[in-house]
Structures are given as C-alpha cells and as structure tokens.
Write a protein that holds these residues in place. Structure first.
Motif, PDB file in Angstrom:
ATOM      1  N   HIS A   1       0.854  -1.183   0.000  1.00  0.00           N
ATOM      2  CA  HIS A   1       0.000   0.000   0.000  1.00  0.00           C
ATOM      3  C   HIS A   1       0.887   1.227   0.000  1.00  0.00           C
ATOM      4  O   HIS A   1       1.796   1.351   0.828  1.00  0.00           O
ATOM      5  CB  HIS A   1      -0.896   0.008   1.243  1.00  0.00           C
TER       6      HIS A   1
ATOM      7  N   LEU B   1       0.782  -4.704   3.725  1.00  0.00           N
ATOM      8  CA  LEU B   1      -0.541  -4.867   4.333  1.00  0.00           C
ATOM      9  C   LEU B   1      -0.983  -6.317   4.333  1.00  0.00           C
ATOM     10  O   LEU B   1      -0.695  -7.070   3.405  1.00  0.00           O
ATOM     11  CB  LEU B   1      -1.598  -4.083   3.550  1.00  0.00           C
TER      12      LEU B   1
ATOM     13  N   ARG C   1      -4.814  -8.287   4.977  1.00  0.00           N
ATOM     14  CA  ARG C   1      -6.246  -7.997   5.088  1.00  0.00           C
ATOM     15  C   ARG C   1      -6.994  -9.262   5.458  1.00  0.00           C
ATOM     16  O   ARG C   1      -6.677 -10.352   4.970  1.00  0.00           O
ATOM     17  CB  ARG C   1      -6.797  -7.439   3.770  1.00  0.00           C
TER      18      ARG C   1
ATOM     19  N   VAL D   1      -8.541  -0.803  11.285  1.00  0.00           N
ATOM     20  CA  VAL D   1      -7.096  -0.727  11.079  1.00  0.00           C
ATOM     21  C   VAL D   1      -6.424  -1.258  12.334  1.00  0.00           C
ATOM     22  O   VAL D   1      -6.731  -0.821  13.452  1.00  0.00           O
ATOM     23  CB  VAL D   1      -6.636   0.720  10.799  1.00  0.00           C
TER      24      VAL D   1
ATOM     25  N   ALA E   1      -7.425  -4.267   8.071  1.00  0.00           N
ATOM     26  CA  ALA E   1      -6.140  -4.043   7.412  1.00  0.00           C
ATOM     27  C   ALA E   1      -5.098  -3.858   8.499  1.00  0.00           C
ATOM     28  O   ALA E   1      -5.252  -3.021   9.385  1.00  0.00           O
ATOM     29  CB  ALA E   1      -6.195  -2.813   6.521  1.00  0.00           C
TER      30      ALA E   1
ATOM     31  N   PHE F   1      -0.995  -3.174   8.901  1.00  0.00           N
ATOM     32  CA  PHE F   1       0.231  -2.828   8.184  1.00  0.00           C
ATOM     33  C   PHE F   1       1.448  -3.126   9.044  1.00  0.00           C
ATOM     34  O   PHE F   1       1.383  -3.114  10.267  1.00  0.00           O
ATOM     35  CB  PHE F   1       0.219  -1.358   7.754  1.00  0.00           C
TER      36      PHE F   1
ATOM     37  N   LEU G   1      -4.855   4.806   5.732  1.00  0.00           N
ATOM     38  CA  LEU G   1      -5.677   3.606   5.574  1.00  0.00           C
ATOM     39  C   LEU G   1      -7.123   3.846   6.005  1.00  0.00           C
ATOM     40  O   LEU G   1      -8.046   3.233   5.470  1.00  0.00           O
ATOM     41  CB  LEU G   1      -5.079   2.455   6.383  1.00  0.00           C
TER      42      LEU G   1
END
Length: 270
Positions: free
Chosen positions: A4, A14, A16, A25, A51, A53, A80
């Motif tokens: 991302h 990332l 998901r 997030v 998500a 990260f 995000l």
C-alpha cells in the motif's frame, strides 16, 4: 497480502482479513508485524474488514528512515482510514499510535481499542514511584543501547516485553532480526516516554469522546496496569477488560478472549 502506498509515497506491507460491514485498522507492537493479528482477526472477521500494516522498519515494510516512528505510523493509519470512520485496534506501541491518531483526528475513528498500551508518559505523570522502578529495571537495557550492543538490548527488551520465550530458545536468525530492529524501537521511545505530541499535558485525552476499550492481561506487570488505569481515568468513554491467563502478548497468546472483549466494544458502538 498487498503493498500500500501511504501518504508521502512510502510503500507499506498490508495484510487484510474479514468480510464484516465495518472497516478496521490494526497496529502491531514493536518488533512484531501485522501477521501477529491473524488469529485475532479470525475471531472478528464476521464483524470487521481489517487491514494490518507492518510498521516502518518491521516485517516487509521499507527500512526505517530515522524519523519519528510513531508519527510515521499515525500517518499510515490515517491514510488507511480514508474518510473513516474505522475501528482502531492497537497493541503495545501500536496502542499508542492508535491513541494519538484518535486524539488528533477523532472524525476518522468509530472506536478505539488499546491492548497493553505502553504509554509511559501517563505512568510518569501518575505514578512517578513506578516510573522510577521501571527506569531502574531498564537501566541495563539503556546501557546496552548507549554502547550500541543491539543484540544485548534485544535480549533485555524481549525479557520484559516479549512473548515469554527465552532468548536462548530463539533461532540465530530470529535473534539477528530482533537486534537489527532495536534501533527502530529506540526511534519510538521518546514518543511513549516523553509525549512530544502533548496528549497528557494538554488535556487532549480528557476531550477525546471516541468510545474506547483498554485491554490488559491478568498476568501483566504493574506498569501496564497503572497506564491503563491512568488512561481510563482520563478518557471520557473508556471501558476496561482483563484477559485471564494472559500477559503482554494477549492478542497472540489469547486471541479468542481478546476478540470477545473487542466484540463487546463493537456491540456498543454499532
């Protein structure tokens, strides 16, 4: 798993999960990576589209550039979140990132979950006696950092904030990876120790109306208990949850119980 391009052009890694109606997030702890949330996400996928990260200098994200790690992570999480609102879930250092984002941009946040947040500025303000005890305990770690012995710093850091595995039980590769990331940990230390964003002294926490949940392990240390108590006393809408049998790494070691606590917050912010 994707790359991302966050604000400023940095490509972060990332992961998901989930097919729920709400977006979330997830922000991991120092020395970890977003994959540490996989088991937790498995218990929340019906409610959330998540998500997670990898922090700068962690996992598969780019190397750390020497800047303010917390500020960089806040910017990535905000990117995000988009127009929001999202459910923020942060663990340890990630909890401090989530808190700062919620304080600075509450319009992006539907709910805020902080699991074992290491926001030591609260401890320094509320319990200087405990802060002094913590500093004494971490003095050998500080000495290792000062002389650039990152392997020893990693050993001492993980003894307090790790998942309970002895340093000698880790593979040579794992120990080397931890040592390589210790400068990034130090890069985030000022944000949690000194609070340069001014969340404590400014009264920003007392004005934060976002529904919040503070999660701690029943077997955690006195420092985390005091930090959670201090945050709960300041935040206008904060609940607390204790995970039986868990320590600092509750999302990893007790994902089902941690997810149940989070679902309670989701239920009351529907």
């Amino acid at each position: 798993m994707t790359q991302h391009e966050a604000a400023g052009g940095a490509a972060v890694f990332l992961r998901r999960w989930g097919e729920g109606a709400r977006r979330a997030v997830l922000i991991h702890c120092a020395l970890g990576n977003g994959g540490m949330f996989e088991a937790l996400a498995g218990h929340l996928g019906d409610r959330l589209r998540m998500a997670a990260f990898d922090l700068p200098g962690h996992g598969r994200s780019p190397a750390w550039d020497g800047g303010d790690v917390q500020a960089q992570a806040v910017a990535i999480a905000a990117d995000l979140a988009g127009a929001g609102p999202v459910d923020l879930i942060g663990h340890s250092f990630g909890g401090t990132v989530a808190l700062r984002l919620a304080s600075e941009r509450p319009c992006l946040v539907r709910s805020l979950t902080m699991i074992e947040p290491v926001f030591f500025a609260v401890l320094a303000a509320d319990r200087p006696d405990l802060m002094a005890r913590h500093d004494a305990m971490m003095a050998p770690y500080d000495a290792a950092v000062a002389r650039g012995d990152w392997a020893e710093a990693g050993r001492l850091f993980t003894a307090v904030w790790g998942a309970g595995r002895p340093w000698a039980a880790l593979s040579g590769t794992a120990r080397a990876q931890i040592a390589a990331r210790m400068p990034v940990v130090e890069g985030g230390s000022r944000a949690v120790m000194e609070d340069p964003a001014g969340l404590v002294a400014s009264g920003a926490l007392e004005r934060l109306a976002v529904p919040a949940l503070l999660v701690e392990g029943a077997e955690t240390n006195a420092y985390i208990r005091a930090i959670c108590a201090g945050l709960a006393a300041r935040l206008p809408d904060a609940g607390r949850a204790v995970i039986p049998g868990a320590g600092h790494m509750a999302p990893l070691t007790h994902p089902a119980a941690t997810a149940r606590a989070i679902r309670g917050l989701l239920d009351r912010t529907g």
